[in-house]
Design a protein around this motif. Structure first.
Motif: not given
Length: 387
Positions: A93-97
């Motif tokens: 979730s962190t790098p995708e958003s």
């Protein structure tokens, strides 16, 4: 010369459209660093198959870290006792958003894509994390997390000799705000400036060079479009913010919004370097779950998104970039000028590092090629991932 002017013009337009939104995004990211440190949050991610994964996925959404920048944070979470499922969810979730990429998606594309991006990231992270924890249940009791309570403002105390209830009186809100702004405008933008500007330039090249008919023919929608984007995105290193101008250029060339979503999800979350590190942190099974879930969910959400646009009779190409028109031109110009000024130091350091590395590589290969030369004292430089 006309070609260079055209590329510069298109790149400049992308920068103008994004400038105010990306400034807002990095400022939010800087404040998150001070007021919501991932290391402090780690204590919530140790126990429980479900709640730890949910918390990790939701906390990862606003934090602005790219696929390589998130790795040290994930290692820290893991070492502090976060279970594998929570770590996997955070890693997706962190790098995708991120607050910055959400803001710039709104500026360069449209509200539907702005919502679809974090929603897809969240559900992908939840599924991967739960799958990992259901296959390998986290321990109960033995994995209790010891949170890192060290000061995020100026490192004045470690949170152990100085308990949090004492430390909270050390810094005023204004001091914390100042520390967050300094982090946003120096460290955070410094980490992404080179990549973002490269993305803007590549977006300009795509707008000028790539024939619209070719894009519509091969990437206009359907499963094949998604699979092509999947193959392009998995090995590629590009952060969520830098991928957005490229995605906007693809939208304007007629690429389907679903195929663009696949690129926006897969590009930032996977690359050869991060997958190698993941293998070491989480092991073979968790890495396989990570990659498989991202691939399946990105394609699935891409197909769904195309149907949403078709169902509402919307053209992503027609509405792209309309949000930026709400910002006065003078504000966009000022935002672009601020970003360029802030980028001078990171660009100088990035180019300096590149040329030093290239020079070392050249000397290393020359020494190896010369039979009379002594054994080089330098080892071959390891590939280092830039954040």
């Amino acid at each position: 010369m006309n070609f260079i002017i055209s590329v510069f013009s298109e790149s400049w337009n992308l920068l103008l459209e994004a400038s105010v939104y990306i400034l807002f995004g990095i400022l939010v990211g800087g404040l998150l660093k001070v007021f919501l440190s991932p290391a402090t949050v780690a204590r919530h991610l140790g126990e429980g198959r479900f709640t730890s994964v949910f918390k990790a996925a939701i906390l990862g959404i606003p934090i602005p870290l790219c696929s390589c920048g998130v790795l040290p944070a994930a290692v820290s979470l893991k070492k502090q006792g976060a279970n594998s499922g929570a770590t996997t969810a955070f890693l997706i979730s962190t790098p995708e958003s991120g607050a910055d990429s959400i803001a710039i998606t709104y500026a360069l594309m449209d509200p539907i894509m702005t919502v679809a991006r974090p929603v897809a990231a969240f559900f992908t992270a939840i599924t991967a994390g739960l799958t990992e924890n259901l296959l390998h249940a986290p321990g109960h009791g033995k994995n209790q997390v010891t949170a890192d309570l060290s000061c995020t403002v100026d490192g004045c105390c470690d949170g152990i000799d100085c308990p949090p209830e004492v430390h909270k009186h050390h810094h005023s809100f204004a001091e914390k705000l100042g520390a967050g702004l300094r982090f946003a405008l120096s460290d955070l933008w410094g980490d992404m400036a080179c990549w973002f500007l490269l993305g803007v330039i590549l977006g300009g090249f795509i707008t000028v060079l790539v024939p619209e008919e070719l894009m519509i023919m091969y990437l206009g929608g359907g499963l094949l479009s998604m699979l092509v984007m999947l193959a392009v995105g998995i090995p590629l290193y590009i952060c969520a913010t830098a991928s957005t101008p490229i995605a906007a250029a693809l939208i304007l060339k007629g690429v389907s919004p679903g195929a663009v979503l696949v690129f926006l999800l897969v590009g930032p979350a996977t690359n050869v370097t991060s997958l190698t590190v993941l293998f070491g942190i989480l092991g073979k099974r968790a890495t396989a779950i990570y990659l498989t879930t991202i691939a399946l969910f990105s394609v699935g959400f891409g197909l769904i998104l195309d149907q949403v646009y078709m169902g509402f009779g919307l053209s992503a190409q027609a509405v792209a970039g309309q949000a930026s028109e709400m910002i006065p031109y003078s504000a966009r110009l000022a935002g672009a000028a601020i970003l360029l000024i802030l980028s001078v130091k990171p660009l100088y350091l990035g180019l300096k590092s590149f040329f030093i590395k290239t020079s070392h590589d050249h000397h290393h290969h020359s020494d190896e090629a010369s039979p009379a030369s002594p054994l080089s004292p330098f080892k071959t430089p390891e590939c280092r991932s830039s954040t």
